[in-house]
Motif scaffolding. Sequence first.
Motif, PDB file in Angstrom:
ATOM      1  N   UNK A 116      -8.311 -85.762 -48.680  1.00  9.94           N
ATOM      2  CA  UNK A 116      -9.067 -86.920 -48.188  1.00  9.94           C
ATOM      3  C   UNK A 116     -10.539 -86.827 -48.557  1.00  9.94           C
ATOM      4  N   UNK A 117     -11.107 -85.637 -48.513  1.00  5.64           N
ATOM      5  CA  UNK A 117     -12.511 -85.483 -48.918  1.00  5.64           C
ATOM      6  C   UNK A 117     -12.681 -85.871 -50.388  1.00  5.64           C
ATOM      7  N   UNK A 118     -11.761 -85.463 -51.239  1.00  8.23           N
ATOM      8  CA  UNK A 118     -11.833 -85.821 -52.658  1.00  8.23           C
ATOM      9  C   UNK A 118     -11.679 -87.325 -52.847  1.00  8.23           C
ATOM     10  N   UNK A 119     -10.766 -87.935 -52.106  1.00 17.41           N
ATOM     11  CA  UNK A 119     -10.565 -89.382 -52.195  1.00 17.41           C
ATOM     12  C   UNK A 119     -11.852 -90.118 -51.850  1.00 17.41           C
ATOM     13  N   UNK A 120     -12.456 -89.781 -50.719  1.00 18.35           N
ATOM     14  CA  UNK A 120     -13.672 -90.485 -50.310  1.00 18.35           C
ATOM     15  C   UNK A 120     -14.829 -90.210 -51.266  1.00 18.35           C
ATOM     16  N   UNK A 121     -14.907 -89.017 -51.820  1.00 21.55           N
ATOM     17  CA  UNK A 121     -15.948 -88.712 -52.800  1.00 21.55           C
ATOM     18  C   UNK A 121     -15.772 -89.573 -54.046  1.00 21.55           C
TER      19      UNK A 121
END
Length: 190
Positions: free
Chosen positions: A137-142
């Motif tokens: 999820x962190x990668x997605x939002x980044x």
Amino acid sequence: MTATLRTARLLLEAYRPEDEDAFVALFQDRGVSRWMGDGTPAPEAEDRALFGRIFTKVYARRLFDVWAVREDGRYVGHAEIKPTEVTGGHEIVYALAPEAWGRGLGTELAEAVVGHGFDALGLSAVHATVTAANDASLALFTRLGFAHRRDIEEDDGTTTRCLTLVRGDRRPWAASASGLREGPRAREGS
């Protein structure tokens, strides 16, 4: 009334009473609940009560947008955008069933909800809170352009990252609400 959103593969629409078992199964799944709250599923009765409140409180009072997420007519997830105290603004929340993971549906879903927040709701920023261990999820939002704003140290020793996407920082994907079509919507003040 919650707007209906369409993406290339997903339909986001208001829940129907017959979605209750699928909703409960999603939130009872340990792979999904791992990234929510304290990392364990709530008792099933609590998830059923939560589902009921979508109709009796959220939809009845038009508090915020909550969607059943469908792919080819099948329920594959949950999404919402709502005001929260922890972010001081509107936060995107989503969960996808494990069978929907790894195919880019999370990105497609997040783009739709963020685009709705900016375009239909007129927000100047959209926020997300993600447990620091949730690399996907962190990668997605980044990738979507969200920036890390601060960390919250939780009582259980974990860290939650607060992320924000400001309207002017929008990626080109969002220039025209991702080509989304929305149904009629009666918006209340929040």
